[in-house]
Write a protein that holds these residues in place. Sequence first.
Motif, short mmCIF file in Angstrom:
data_model
loop_
_atom_site.label_atom_id
_atom_site.label_comp_id
_atom_site.label_asym_id
_atom_site.label_seq_id
_atom_site.Cartn_x
_atom_site.Cartn_y
_atom_site.Cartn_z
N LEU A 54 54.03 -7.63 0.84
CA LEU A 54 53.64 -6.72 -0.23
C LEU A 54 53.41 -5.36 0.40
CD1 LEU A 54 52.92 -6.59 -3.29
CD2 LEU A 54 50.54 -6.77 -2.57
N GLU A 55 54.17 -4.36 -0.05
CA GLU A 55 54.09 -3.02 0.52
C GLU A 55 53.76 -2.01 -0.56
OE1 GLU A 55 57.78 -2.17 2.54
OE2 GLU A 55 57.65 -4.00 3.74
N ARG A 56 52.98 -1.01 -0.18
CA ARG A 56 52.71 0.10 -1.10
C ARG A 56 54.01 0.88 -1.28
NH1 ARG A 56 48.24 2.63 -3.26
NH2 ARG A 56 48.27 4.90 -3.31
N LEU A 57 54.32 1.24 -2.53
CA LEU A 57 55.56 1.95 -2.82
C LEU A 57 55.65 3.23 -2.01
CD1 LEU A 57 58.08 1.82 -4.71
CD2 LEU A 57 56.82 3.37 -6.22
N HIS A 107 48.71 2.81 -8.57
CA HIS A 107 49.01 2.22 -7.26
C HIS A 107 50.19 1.27 -7.48
CE1 HIS A 107 45.21 3.77 -5.76
NE2 HIS A 107 44.62 3.23 -6.81
N PHE A 108 51.31 1.58 -6.84
CA PHE A 108 52.52 0.79 -7.01
C PHE A 108 52.81 -0.01 -5.74
CE2 PHE A 108 53.02 4.60 -9.66
CZ PHE A 108 53.14 4.00 -10.89
N HIS A 109 53.31 -1.23 -5.92
CA HIS A 109 53.60 -2.11 -4.80
C HIS A 109 54.92 -2.82 -5.03
CE1 HIS A 109 49.27 -1.64 -5.25
NE2 HIS A 109 49.27 -1.59 -3.94
N VAL A 110 55.60 -3.12 -3.94
CA VAL A 110 56.83 -3.90 -4.01
C VAL A 110 56.67 -5.11 -3.09
CG1 VAL A 110 58.43 -2.07 -4.70
CG2 VAL A 110 57.90 -2.37 -2.29
N LEU A 111 57.22 -6.22 -3.52
CA LEU A 111 57.27 -7.42 -2.71
C LEU A 111 58.65 -7.42 -2.06
CD1 LEU A 111 55.52 -9.89 -2.06
CD2 LEU A 111 56.75 -11.10 -3.87
N VAL A 112 58.66 -7.28 -0.75
CA VAL A 112 59.90 -7.08 -0.01
C VAL A 112 60.26 -8.33 0.78
CG1 VAL A 112 61.06 -5.65 1.73
CG2 VAL A 112 59.40 -4.61 0.15
N GLY A 113 61.49 -8.78 0.56
CA GLY A 113 62.00 -9.97 1.25
C GLY A 113 62.92 -9.58 2.40
N ASP A 114 63.79 -10.50 2.72
CA ASP A 114 64.74 -10.30 3.81
C ASP A 114 65.60 -9.08 3.58
OD1 ASP A 114 63.77 -12.62 4.96
OD2 ASP A 114 65.36 -13.88 4.09
N TYR A 115 65.87 -8.36 4.65
CA TYR A 115 66.77 -7.21 4.65
C TYR A 115 66.32 -6.10 3.70
CZ TYR A 115 69.48 -10.88 6.82
OH TYR A 115 69.87 -11.94 7.62
N GLY A 116 65.03 -6.05 3.40
CA GLY A 116 64.49 -4.98 2.56
C GLY A 116 64.71 -5.15 1.07
N ALA A 117 65.17 -6.31 0.64
CA ALA A 117 65.40 -6.54 -0.78
C ALA A 117 64.07 -6.61 -1.53
CB ALA A 117 66.18 -7.82 -1.00
N VAL A 118 63.98 -5.93 -2.66
CA VAL A 118 62.78 -6.00 -3.49
C VAL A 118 62.87 -7.26 -4.35
CG1 VAL A 118 61.51 -4.90 -5.37
CG2 VAL A 118 62.37 -3.51 -3.48
N LEU A 119 61.85 -8.11 -4.24
CA LEU A 119 61.80 -9.34 -5.01
C LEU A 119 60.83 -9.23 -6.19
CD1 LEU A 119 61.66 -11.88 -2.06
CD2 LEU A 119 63.65 -11.18 -3.41
N GLY A 128 37.78 5.20 -14.02
CA GLY A 128 36.48 4.58 -14.25
C GLY A 128 36.34 3.20 -13.67
N GLY A 129 36.99 2.91 -12.56
CA GLY A 129 36.89 1.60 -11.93
C GLY A 129 37.76 0.53 -12.56
N SER A 130 38.66 0.93 -13.45
CA SER A 130 39.51 -0.02 -14.16
C SER A 130 40.97 0.40 -14.04
CB SER A 130 39.10 -0.05 -15.64
OG SER A 130 39.84 -1.00 -16.34
N ALA A 131 41.87 -0.55 -14.25
CA ALA A 131 43.31 -0.26 -14.24
C ALA A 131 44.02 -1.35 -15.02
CB ALA A 131 43.85 -0.21 -12.82
N GLU A 132 45.26 -1.05 -15.39
CA GLU A 132 46.10 -2.05 -16.04
C GLU A 132 47.10 -2.58 -15.03
OE1 GLU A 132 48.99 -2.69 -19.88
OE2 GLU A 132 47.43 -1.16 -19.92
N LEU A 133 47.22 -3.89 -14.97
CA LEU A 133 48.15 -4.56 -14.07
C LEU A 133 49.45 -4.85 -14.80
CD1 LEU A 133 48.88 -6.26 -11.48
CD2 LEU A 133 47.87 -8.20 -12.70
N GLY A 134 50.56 -4.55 -14.15
CA GLY A 134 51.88 -4.93 -14.63
C GLY A 134 52.66 -5.49 -13.46
N TYR A 135 53.52 -6.45 -13.73
CA TYR A 135 54.31 -7.03 -12.63
C TYR A 135 55.60 -7.61 -13.18
CZ TYR A 135 52.19 -11.31 -14.40
OH TYR A 135 51.79 -12.34 -15.21
#
Length: 168
Positions: free
Chosen positions: A4-7, A58-70, A80-87
């Motif tokens: 898991l990497e920060r975008l 805050h954006f994140h990518v799950l990176v697999g083999d050879y840099g492919a985004v999974l 205010g200490g809150s956020a919406e999660l999307g995936y």
Amino acid sequence: MPELERLAARHAPAVLRFERENRAYFARYVPDRGDDFFTGYAARHAALLAGQDRGTCHFHVLVGDYGAVLGRFNLVDVAGGSAELGYRVAERAAGRGLASEGVRRVCELARTGYGLRRLVASAALANPASLAVLKRAGFVPDGPVELDGKPGLRHVLDLDAPYAAASP
């Protein structure tokens, strides 16, 4: 397990490829992003990074083999200490626990890395896999929502509660 990497700027080509390859698959569960998303992706990616620099997301990518985004795991509307999660997870990676693991990792980052106390996430009732991911991560239903004209369920996760309360 994929990382898991920060975008970052270097992820732009792989994210665009991920979105293109999975467009029809994603459109079965969430509104299609439209053609403009793909033709103007370079500017969109830069705008995402600018928002991340401001701390409004805050954006994140799950990176697999050879840099492919999974998968993508995003926290938006941070305030205010809150956020919406999307995936979203690639069709070829679905059913392997990557959505659950990615959500778990992003929730932990939200709490320990970003100082958030509450997350909100919604899923369509027609998407039982996504509803199950939220339940396993400890989210609790908070009421009905409409997602692109279809029924859904809003969920909330209190990050101040012990994280170990999440179901396995």
